[in-house]
Enzyme design. Structure first.
Site, PDB file in Angstrom:
ATOM      1  N   ASP A 190       7.969   3.459 -14.531  1.00 40.90           N
ATOM      2  CA  ASP A 190       7.527   1.981 -14.609  1.00 40.90           C
ATOM      3  C   ASP A 190       8.969   1.076 -15.087  1.00 40.90           C
ATOM      4  O   ASP A 190       8.722   0.012 -14.891  1.00 40.90           O
ATOM      5  CB  ASP A 190       6.417   1.744 -15.668  1.00 40.90           C
ATOM      6  CG  ASP A 190       5.397   1.106 -14.886  1.00 40.90           C
ATOM      7  OD1 ASP A 190       5.102   1.307 -13.589  1.00 40.90           O
ATOM      8  OD2 ASP A 190       4.305   0.467 -15.413  1.00 40.90           O
ATOM      9  N   ASP A 219      -7.345   4.516 -21.894  1.00 37.28           N
ATOM     10  CA  ASP A 219      -8.033   5.735 -21.926  1.00 37.28           C
ATOM     11  C   ASP A 219      -9.530   5.949 -22.326  1.00 37.28           C
ATOM     12  O   ASP A 219     -10.338   6.271 -21.829  1.00 37.28           O
ATOM     13  CB  ASP A 219      -7.262   6.835 -22.833  1.00 37.28           C
ATOM     14  CG  ASP A 219      -6.620   6.046 -24.027  1.00 37.28           C
ATOM     15  OD1 ASP A 219      -7.227   5.170 -24.310  1.00 37.28           O
ATOM     16  OD2 ASP A 219      -5.538   6.650 -24.273  1.00 37.28           O
TER      17      ASP A 219
END
Length: 618
Positions: free
Chosen positions: A27, A328
């Site tokens: 990223d 998550d």
């Protein structure tokens, strides 16, 4: 090198390489990271056959070569020296190029490097998808002629006017790219600092997925997070062992923790579980063997454009969930509420090993992000008591709440570290006398909770010293990380500010690592969190000295025979807080190294503590 070692450790799994593909999400869109992966691809031709020939564990080169490899598996000194030499040469090239900060002329002209635009930044760039090793290519073999796993570099497109959704967005981009290139039915996601420590992890996870009776019900298999750099003394009170060996096994389902987790692709992509799933499940893997890697790369780029997810279910019903810093936990909860089961598997040999923060600031920032994100889930429509009602068991809902309510714990903790101490300084009793029968409930709560906590730690193999550090860090986390997490969440709910994703730094200079190894807390900078810690520490020191002096004066004057009995619990509480703050006093007044607290912060904290002590209490 951290990334390289993680990549090589999963490429070397004891698993058929033609069924294994590794995707790296960059990223930061760094051509230096891409260069490092090019080097890793070349080194893998030697490393993978070496691992399989000599049954190497662990299969991270750095971890293996620094852990006395002659004692692991079959040993061959000549082969070991050769692989050491190759690894050191690769490391020197990567670190030398990194220091230069740019790719040299010869490398820059090679295929792949031309995709970097000098005007692009990590937040404004086009997509890059590059297959570094194509497992279908007959030339993609190691030095022994065995096919290599596929290796793919991915940097998704980013534009300032489009949300990137942080780690969740990067994960979803990888899911789509992998579906185009390999489309394997099972996906492992691993953070860049969590190398594989066991080559059997894939096989172990598949034993659950392929179980004939209940495997079709399982969405994911979660391995515990473990860290290779935790000290025996556990200076930052990381209670990961308690979570892994006591709390998670009693969860009822597995909580998705964002790394070291094997997913069933279909469940991760939004499919609901149904009882008929076992009968009609068929894995579709269609890929034209004649199709070139270039064609695949171009098609995959369209899947990671910044506009691809517009008007789709990605981030809502498909893939990792958006809108929360702890994507998550909310993703795992969503999957479980769709009817899937999950497995928490903690094998004797740790499957993955990562790096824990080695500075107090890193540790507190990490917990601030976690507590903020978890509390945000509790306040959202995904609160397990609402979203999970009738879908998951009450036991699982309560287990989630244990973590989702970290942030509000800051309020009672802040009260206990401030108010009783100030009342001690003013001579105001808050607790019953020792001679009173009402003293027994307080004594029971203190003795029972601390005995249970100590028993947990000793059962998990921790020491008495590490247990004390856990108690100290619990106070520090709740008065800083959780407090800031609570305030930020409330402000966001009221429409002030927005959530973000703060990356926890894992690379530290050598001097700081030496101080960490010696058991010293690393401060080294000014921070609002450190200001709170220093203020509370100084406040309790003043209150303890002044309060004890006041009690002694009253008793010595013969006018307060019951004063000791009245103030005993407050003296004990304040004394324990002072004892737990010793590292802060050292950082404020005695240490001269770079890890000490700045002088300006010490002055600020002293002023705030003095101001608090002057506040009249009625």
């Amino acid at each position: 090198m951290l990334v390289i070692n993680t990549v090589l450790s999963v490429m070397a799994y004891d698993y058929p390489p033609e069924k294994l593909s590794v995707y790296v999400s960059d990223d930061g869109r760094s051509n230096l990271t891409f260069y490092a992966l090019v080097e890793a691809a070349s080194f893998s031709k030697h490393w993978i056959p070496y691992c399989k020939k000599f049954k190497v564990e662990p299969r991270s080169p750095a971890a293996y070569l620094s852990s006395g490899p002659e004692s692991v598996g079959t040993f061959d000194s000549a082969a070991l020296l050769a692989i050491k030499k190759l690894y050191k040469e690769m490391e020197n090239r990567v670190e030398g190029t990194t220091k230069l900060g740019t790719i040299s002329g010869d490398l820059a002209t090679q295929e792949g490097f031309s995709q970097w635009d000098s005007q692009a930044t990590s937040g404004n760039n086009q997509a890059i998808v590059k297959i570094l090793i194509d497992g279908r290519d007959s030339n993609a073999v190691d030095i022994e002629g065995t096919v290599l796993p596929t290796l793919v570099y991915v940097a998704r497109e980013k534009r300032p006017q489009y949300p990137n959704n942080f780690k969740a967005g990067a994960m979803n981009a990888l899911i789509r790219v992998s579906s185009e290139i390999s489309n394997a039915p099972f996906i492992l996601n691993v953070d860049c600092d969590m190398y594989s420590n066991s080559s059997d992890s894939v096989r172990d996870a598949l034993c659950f997925f392929m179980d004939e009776e209940s495997g079709h019900e399982i969405s994911y298999v979660q391995y515990p997070q473990n860290f290779r750099n935790l000290l025996r003394s556990n200076i930052y009170g990381d209670y990961i062992k308690i979570i892994n060996e006591v709390e998670f096994p009693g969860f009822g389902e597995a909580m998705f923790v964002g790394t070291g987790c094997f997913h069933r692709r279909e469940s991760l992509c939004g499919r609901k579980y149904s009882k008929s799933y076992k009968e009609h499940y068929q894995y579709r893997s269609e890929r034209n063997p004649q199709e070139s890697a270039v064609v695949l790369e171009e098609r995959a780029k369209s899947l990671v454009s910044c506009t691809y997810e517009n008007n789709t279910g990605w981030g809502k019903d498909m893939g990792m969930m958006y809108g929360c810093p702890v994507e998550d936990a909310i993703t795992g909860l969503s999957i479980q509420c769709k009817g899937w089961k999950s497995i928490y598997f903690n094998p004797p040999m740790e499957a993955f090993l990562g790096i824990s923060p080695t500075a107090l600031g890193q540790f507190l920032v990490q917990h601030k992000r976690w507590s903020e994100g978890l509390f945000k889930i509790f306040l959202s429509k995904y609160c397990p008591f609402l979203y999970g009602h009738g879908k998951i068991k009450l036991k699982v809902q309560m287990a989630y709440a244990l973590y989702l309510l970290w942030a509000p714990l800051s309020l009672p903790m802040l009260y206990y570290v401030v108010v009783p101490s100030l009342c001690l300084l003013k001579g105001i009793p808050l607790f019953p006398k020792i001679s009173s029968s009402w003293f027994l409930p307080f004594a029971y709560v203190v003795a029972a909770t601390q005995s249970y906590s100590l028993g947990e730690c000793l059962w998990c193999g921790e020491t008495l010293g590490s247990w004390w550090n856990m108690q100290r860090m619990r106070v520090m986390r709740r008065t800083t990380s959780y407090l800031f997490g609570l305030v930020d969440t409330v402000l966001q709910q009221l429409g002030f500010g927005s959530s973000g994703f703060v990356i926890t730094a894992k690379v530290t200079d050598d001097e700081a690592l030496q101080r960490y190894a010696a058991g010293s807390m690393e401060f080294g900078s000014s921070s609002p969190m450190f200001t709170i810690l220093a203020t509370v520490a100084l406040l309790n020191l003043v209150c303890f000295v002044g309060g004890v002096a006041g009690v002694v004066a009253v008793v010595g004057g013969g006018a307060g025979g019951g004063m000791v009995s009245q103030m005993a619990l407050q003296v004990l509480l304040c004394g324990l807080l002072v004892f737990g703050s010793i590292p802060i006093y050292q950082g404020l007044f005695f240490r001269k190294d770079k890890g000490a607290l700045p002088t300006a912060l010490a002055v600020q904290a002293a002023f705030l503590a003095a101001l608090a002590c002057l506040v009249p209490l009625r």
